[in-house]
Design an enzyme around this catalytic site. Structure first.
Site, PDB file in Angstrom:
ATOM      1  N   ARG A   1       0.833  -1.203   0.000  1.00 26.30           N
ATOM      2  CA  ARG A   1       0.000   0.000   0.000  1.00 26.30           C
ATOM      3  C   ARG A   1       0.869   1.255   0.000  1.00 26.30           C
ATOM      4  O   ARG A   1       0.544   2.257  -0.637  1.00 26.30           O
ATOM      5  CB  ARG A   1      -0.960   0.020   1.194  1.00 26.30           C
ATOM      6  CG  ARG A   1      -2.018  -1.060   1.125  1.00 26.30           C
ATOM      7  CD  ARG A   1      -2.883  -0.933  -0.139  1.00 26.30           C
ATOM      8  NE  ARG A   1      -3.562  -2.168  -0.412  1.00 26.30           N
ATOM      9  CZ  ARG A   1      -3.272  -3.009  -1.414  1.00 26.30           C
ATOM     10  NH1 ARG A   1      -2.311  -2.744  -2.256  1.00 26.30           N
ATOM     11  NH2 ARG A   1      -3.945  -4.116  -1.584  1.00 26.30           N
TER      12      ARG A   1
ATOM     13  N   GLU B   1       2.124   1.585  -3.412  1.00 23.33           N
ATOM     14  CA  GLU B   1       1.045   2.124  -4.241  1.00 23.33           C
ATOM     15  C   GLU B   1       0.924   3.643  -4.062  1.00 23.33           C
ATOM     16  O   GLU B   1       0.745   4.384  -5.032  1.00 23.33           O
ATOM     17  CB  GLU B   1      -0.263   1.435  -3.859  1.00 23.33           C
ATOM     18  CG  GLU B   1      -1.449   1.826  -4.689  1.00 23.33           C
ATOM     19  CD  GLU B   1      -2.694   1.053  -4.259  1.00 23.33           C
ATOM     20  OE1 GLU B   1      -2.857   0.790  -3.042  1.00 23.33           O
ATOM     21  OE2 GLU B   1      -3.499   0.720  -5.132  1.00 23.33           O
TER      22      GLU B   1
ATOM     23  N   SER C   1      15.070  14.145   4.048  1.00 26.24           N
ATOM     24  CA  SER C   1      15.893  13.121   4.678  1.00 26.24           C
ATOM     25  C   SER C   1      15.053  12.007   5.290  1.00 26.24           C
ATOM     26  O   SER C   1      14.012  12.255   5.898  1.00 26.24           O
ATOM     27  CB  SER C   1      16.751  13.754   5.778  1.00 26.24           C
ATOM     28  OG  SER C   1      17.470  12.759   6.475  1.00 26.24           O
TER      29      SER C   1
END
Length: 156
Positions: free
Chosen positions: A96, A99, A122
């Site tokens: 996920r 995605e 960072s």
């Protein structure tokens, strides 16, 4: 009628035109987004080929970017999502996040560079916060905060 793309080629080419025009006209994604009624992140993702825009929003951005009727129609099509090629994680939770980066990665990069300049956020000087909150529509939602220090690219 809603239309769908079968490859990224047309939306990628349009995204290149959009970014070129945005650069030439010295526009920000926030300025392009004004009047769409959508979030700047969603509109930016759409302009970079990751979402379809509603017809009214497509016309608003097209007017600012000097796009023709063909481009307005293309902005309304459902794209083939995923702007970052590479290996795919198999764990469902990790997938996920993969995605999310596939859909919003190029948007995050564009907005970070627009707001901060050339550089990175960072992952070393970094804070992550996850909160569980109630969803007004029922169930729960995850609120994930990624807080990283901006590090500018330094010419040498």
């Amino acid at each position: 009628m809603t239309q769908s793309q079968y490859s990224q080629c047309a939306r990628d080419a349009l995204a290149e035109r959009i970014v070129d025009t945005k650069t030439r006209k010295h526009l920000t994604f926030e300025q392009i987004n004004e009047g769409t009624g959508l979030s700047v992140a969603f509109t930016t993702a759409a302009l970079l080929g990751q979402h379809p825009l509603p017809a009214d929003a497509a016309r608003v951005v097209a007017a600012k970017l000097d796009l023709d009727d063909d481009a307005v129609r293309l902005l309304q099509t459902i794209p083939v999502r995923g702007s970052i090629p590479g290996g795919v994680p198999t764990d469902p939770t990790i997938y996920r996040f993969y995605e999310i980066v596939q859909v919003y990665g190029s948007t995050l990069k564009a907005l970070i560079h627009e707001q901060f300049g050339d550089g990175i956020i960072s992952a070393i000087n970094f804070k992550l916060d996850i909160k569980k909150v109630d969803d007004p529509d029922g169930g729960s939602r995850a609120v994930i905060t990624l807080d990283g220090k901006y590090l500018p690219t330094k010419p040498f």
